[in-house]
Scaffold this active site. Structure first.
Site, short mmCIF file in Angstrom:
data_model
loop_
_atom_site.label_atom_id
_atom_site.label_comp_id
_atom_site.label_asym_id
_atom_site.label_seq_id
_atom_site.Cartn_x
_atom_site.Cartn_y
_atom_site.Cartn_z
N ARG A 149 0.83 -1.21 0.00
CA ARG A 149 0.00 0.00 0.00
C ARG A 149 0.87 1.26 0.00
O ARG A 149 0.57 2.23 -0.71
CB ARG A 149 -0.93 -0.02 1.21
CG ARG A 149 -1.88 1.16 1.26
CD ARG A 149 -2.93 1.00 2.37
NE ARG A 149 -3.57 2.28 2.57
CZ ARG A 149 -3.50 3.00 3.69
NH1 ARG A 149 -2.86 2.55 4.74
NH2 ARG A 149 -4.10 4.17 3.76
N TRP A 196 2.26 1.67 -3.50
CA TRP A 196 1.17 2.01 -4.42
C TRP A 196 0.73 3.46 -4.24
O TRP A 196 0.57 4.19 -5.21
CB TRP A 196 -0.01 1.05 -4.22
CG TRP A 196 -1.25 1.57 -4.85
CD1 TRP A 196 -2.41 1.89 -4.22
CD2 TRP A 196 -1.47 1.87 -6.23
NE1 TRP A 196 -3.33 2.37 -5.12
CE2 TRP A 196 -2.77 2.37 -6.37
CE3 TRP A 196 -0.66 1.78 -7.38
CZ2 TRP A 196 -3.30 2.77 -7.59
CZ3 TRP A 196 -1.19 2.18 -8.60
CH2 TRP A 196 -2.50 2.66 -8.70
N HIS A 197 0.56 3.91 -3.01
CA HIS A 197 0.12 5.28 -2.78
C HIS A 197 1.20 6.29 -3.15
O HIS A 197 0.88 7.40 -3.56
CB HIS A 197 -0.36 5.47 -1.34
CG HIS A 197 -1.76 5.00 -1.14
ND1 HIS A 197 -2.77 5.81 -0.68
CD2 HIS A 197 -2.33 3.79 -1.37
CE1 HIS A 197 -3.90 5.12 -0.62
NE2 HIS A 197 -3.64 3.88 -1.03
N ASP A 198 2.45 5.91 -3.02
CA ASP A 198 3.53 6.80 -3.45
C ASP A 198 3.45 7.01 -4.97
O ASP A 198 3.58 8.13 -5.45
CB ASP A 198 4.89 6.20 -3.05
CG ASP A 198 6.04 7.17 -3.25
OD1 ASP A 198 5.87 8.39 -3.01
OD2 ASP A 198 7.13 6.71 -3.65
N ASN A 252 -3.87 8.39 2.69
CA ASN A 252 -2.59 7.83 3.11
C ASN A 252 -2.53 7.55 4.61
O ASN A 252 -1.46 7.27 5.15
CB ASN A 252 -1.45 8.77 2.72
CG ASN A 252 -1.27 8.86 1.22
OD1 ASN A 252 -1.65 7.96 0.49
ND2 ASN A 252 -0.71 9.96 0.76
#
Length: 157
Positions: free
Chosen positions: A25, A28-30, A61
């Site tokens: 996660r 992915w969020h980066d 986030n």
């Protein structure tokens, strides 16, 4: 320091802390703030590690700057060196190793990402970049189609 040493330490962390999902996660969020649609820019640059503004404060986030980045602190201190491996590289490598540890395929990692120097290098907002969990299919399409995802890709994600 070798890539094999880094991978071994990451694997040990993931197995000991059972933290594979949050590491995926984090990576992915980066990367997920990228957009080539109405919004532009955003890239994996580990800006989320700054909690004074920007990506480190986005609701989408939640838990990542403190929990996931906190779990990686010892590896960050040991391995992240400007010009060698960045935080963004470490986050990507960690997600790829987590995928493998949890039974997925081996994913090659390419290095060379630059880290943000401050929260000022964050994208301006999560709006239009990261999905809200309480929205429907039209919202998901609005977020993921500009990133090149088809409906089938969105379902797989």
């Amino acid at each position: 320091m070798s890539v094999a040493d880094i991978k071994a330490d990451i694997k040990a962390l993931i197995e000991e802390k059972q933290c594979g999902p949050i590491m995926i996660r984090l990576s992915w969020h980066d990367a997920g703030v990228f957009s080539s649609g109405k919004l532009t820019g955003g890239c994996p640059n580990a800006a989320m590690r700054f909690t004074d503004g920007g990506e480190g404060t986005f609701g989408a986030n939640a838990g990542l700057p403190d929990v996931a980045v906190g779990l990686l602190k010892s590896l960050t201190d040991k391995y992240v060196t400007p010009g060698t491996i960045s935080n963004a590289d470490l986050w990507t490598l960690t997600a790829n190793i987590a995928t493998e540890v949890m039974g997925g395929p081996t994913i090659p990692t390419r290095f060379g990402r630059s880290d943000a120097a401050s929260s000022k290098e964050s994208v301006e907002s999560q709006v239009g970049r990261l999905p809200d969990g309480d929205k429907g299919v039209d919202h998901l399409r609005e977020i993921f189609h500009p990133k090149g995802f088809s409906d089938r890709d969105i379902v797989a994600l």
